[in-house]
Scaffold this active site. Structure first.
Site, mmCIF file in Angstrom:
data_model
loop_
_atom_site.group_PDB
_atom_site.id
_atom_site.type_symbol
_atom_site.label_atom_id
_atom_site.label_comp_id
_atom_site.label_asym_id
_atom_site.label_seq_id
_atom_site.Cartn_x
_atom_site.Cartn_y
_atom_site.Cartn_z
ATOM 1 N N TYR A 254 0.844 -1.200 0.000
ATOM 2 C CA TYR A 254 0.000 0.000 0.000
ATOM 3 C C TYR A 254 0.876 1.244 0.000
ATOM 4 O O TYR A 254 1.875 1.304 0.717
ATOM 5 C CB TYR A 254 -0.917 0.017 1.234
ATOM 6 C CG TYR A 254 -1.950 -1.075 1.159
ATOM 7 C CD1 TYR A 254 -3.152 -0.879 0.490
ATOM 8 C CD2 TYR A 254 -1.684 -2.328 1.688
ATOM 9 C CE1 TYR A 254 -4.078 -1.899 0.373
ATOM 10 C CE2 TYR A 254 -2.610 -3.370 1.575
ATOM 11 C CZ TYR A 254 -3.797 -3.144 0.910
ATOM 12 O OH TYR A 254 -4.708 -4.156 0.783
ATOM 13 N N SER A 255 0.477 2.234 -0.795
ATOM 14 C CA SER A 255 1.207 3.507 -0.810
ATOM 15 C C SER A 255 0.912 4.296 0.448
ATOM 16 O O SER A 255 -0.238 4.333 0.910
ATOM 17 C CB SER A 255 0.756 4.365 -1.995
ATOM 18 O OG SER A 255 1.305 3.882 -3.165
ATOM 19 N N CYS B 186 -0.397 7.791 -10.987
ATOM 20 C CA CYS B 186 -0.663 6.622 -10.138
ATOM 21 C C CYS B 186 -2.143 6.267 -10.190
ATOM 22 O O CYS B 186 -3.011 7.131 -10.059
ATOM 23 C CB CYS B 186 -0.253 6.929 -8.694
ATOM 24 S SG CYS B 186 -0.325 5.492 -7.616
ATOM 25 N N GLU C 183 3.188 4.690 -11.561
ATOM 26 C CA GLU C 183 2.891 3.499 -10.753
ATOM 27 C C GLU C 183 1.439 3.142 -11.021
ATOM 28 O O GLU C 183 0.528 3.811 -10.522
ATOM 29 C CB GLU C 183 3.107 3.831 -9.277
ATOM 30 C CG GLU C 183 3.657 2.664 -8.482
ATOM 31 C CD GLU C 183 4.250 3.133 -7.160
ATOM 32 O OE1 GLU C 183 5.479 3.245 -7.084
ATOM 33 O OE2 GLU C 183 3.477 3.408 -6.240
ATOM 34 N N TYR D 105 -1.621 -0.119 -11.687
ATOM 35 C CA TYR D 105 -1.902 -1.501 -11.300
ATOM 36 C C TYR D 105 -3.191 -1.985 -11.912
ATOM 37 O O TYR D 105 -3.989 -1.186 -12.383
ATOM 38 C CB TYR D 105 -1.991 -1.626 -9.772
ATOM 39 C CG TYR D 105 -2.628 -0.437 -9.101
ATOM 40 C CD1 TYR D 105 -4.007 -0.333 -9.004
ATOM 41 C CD2 TYR D 105 -1.845 0.603 -8.581
ATOM 42 C CE1 TYR D 105 -4.597 0.760 -8.382
ATOM 43 C CE2 TYR D 105 -2.427 1.698 -7.950
ATOM 44 C CZ TYR D 105 -3.800 1.770 -7.847
ATOM 45 O OH TYR D 105 -4.381 2.851 -7.236
#
Ligand code: A2P
Length: 407
Positions: free
Chosen positions: A196-197, A365, A405, A407
């Site tokens: 987790y960021s 992101c 980043e 996902y």
């Protein structure tokens, strides 16, 4: 032969190595990431992007006895170095030798190409990484768990505050931490680490407290929309104040913010991809409030609706002279669908003005799908304003000014 392996105990299954490998030597199943000795060319491209160092594992093996994929897929731990009759050419052990010059050049070139990981900004603070592993996790205490999305929203996104007490757990904006959910998986093994960021700045969610925050979405379906309960996200979203959590990391040495006064941040995110943007924005907001030069901040943020957008309320209250915020909502009844890339096009002139400035650092992101849309929007915004994105992009990457980043 020198066989390249991945340590299953440390690997956080982030897929970075598989995406990076130029010869498709890396693959995975639901349990492990593995390297095909017959395909691996020892190019080292996968080494530096790995956030944990699990990729940096090596064994000297007789040439005809490399560990096959089927065996690697069953490992819970790496086997030790087997005894060899004759000394191997390169030193045994877990760590790769110094890279020869030509390999370093290949790595540098791949960084500046399509994809690839940028180095950190030149003025970024030095990050700590891998201070805590699965055998010695830090134990944090939950000091808050707040719902960020509206009660009637289709998603449940939470702001979770973890306090590290007396444990040293230094993080920078843009870094990630790993959560060890308790219990066992379907194979009776401990769950893998989930990343987790961090959503708070380096000096804590509350300044000078030893705490940090996360932005966590409760996962209830997989990428195809089929029902699936996310192990770590449901665990985190259900935590109560006072609960203990095992944390590993921190991770990440590239997606970091510049520290020099007057550096600008161009941030583009969707959903929980806002976590690192919140951390960076809050870092700069504290500087702004203290009268320091916080640079220019421009944020593009996509969500289904205002009620689904984490931190919507606090963001709308930030001073206009501090940050230029652009929201794109995709599911507001009666309104056309708008994505971050549509906003980037609309604000093309201002985006290009920022991109033209050597002091601008770009951060992206969120959903993988937005990457192409954003790149296309940058291409158009640049073309319309006398810039060439295809020439600018590799420069930004090489200078540590473009960080992605997804996902
Ligand atoms: P959509 O309503 O079309 O799914 P999520 O809530 O699933 O995390 O998504 C956050 C936001 O990102 C939503 O507004 C979602 O729109 C949007 N989104 C989905 N796909 C893309 C894409 N390819 N590019 C940009 N935004 C996207």
């Amino acid at each position: 032969m020198r066989q390249h392996l991945i340590d299953p105990e440390i690997c956080i299954r982030c897929n970075t190595c598989e995406e990076t490998c130029p010869v498709d030597a890396i693959s995975h199943d639901s349990r492990n990431y593995v390297v095909d000795a017959a395909k691996c060319k020892l190019c080292y491209n996968c080494i530096s992007p790995c956030p944990t160092g699990a990729i940096d594992s090596w064994r000297n093996m007789p040439a005809d006895k490399a560990y096959p994929l089927a065996e690697q897929l069953l490992w819970d731990t790496l086997p030790g170095q087997i005894a060899l009759d004759a000394p191997a050419e390169v030193g045994a052990g877990d760590t790769a030798p110094e890279l020869p010059d030509d390999v370093e050049r290949i790595a540098a070139a791949s960084t500046a190409g399509q994809g690839g990981t940028a180095p950190p900004p030149w003025s970024a603070a030095h990050p700590y990484a891998n201070l805590y592993g699965i055998h010695n996790p830090a134990v944090a205490t939950v000091s808050g768990n707040f719902k960020l999305t509206a009660e009637d929203a289709s998603s449940d996104i939470r702001h979770i505050v973890l306090d590290f007490g007396n444990a040293s757990f230094p993080v920078l904006e843009g870094q990630t931490i790993g959560i060890l959910a308790p219990g066992l998986d379907a194979h009776g093994k401990p769950h893998h680490v989930r990343l987790y960021s961090v959503a708070s700045p380096r000096d804590g969610e509350r300044p000078r407290y030893n705490n940090l925050s996360l932005t966590v979405k409760r996962v209830t379906e997989d990428h195809e929309g089929k029902a699936a309960q996310g192990i770590a996200s449901n665990y985190l979203c259900d935590l109560k104040k006072g609960d203990k959590v095992n944390v590993v990391g921190p991770y990440g040495t590239s997606f970091l913010m510049p520290n020099h006064p007057g550096s600008n941040l161009l941030m583009i995110c969707t959903g929980t991809g806002s976590a690192p943007m919140r951390a960076m924005t809050e870092r700069r907001r504290r500087k702004f409030a203290a009268g320091e030069n916080a640079g220019k901040l421009m944020l593009f943020f996509g969500a289904r609706s205002p009620g689904e957008l984490p931190y919507f309320g606090p963001l709308t209250k930030l001073p206009k002279e501090f940050i230029d915020i652009n929201f794109g909502f995709s599911r507001v009844p009666g309104e056309p669908k708008r994505y971050v890339q549509d906003l980037l096009r609309e604000r093309g002139g201002d985006v290009a003005r920022l991109l033209r400035d050597d002091n601008t650092y770009v951060y992206l992101c969120g959903l993988k799908g937005m990457e192409k849309g954003v790149e296309d929007a940058f291409t158009e915004a640049c073309r319309a304003n006398g810039l060439d994105w295809s020439a600018l992009r590799p420069q930004l990457l090489q200078q540590g000014r473009y960080h992605v980043e997804t996902y």
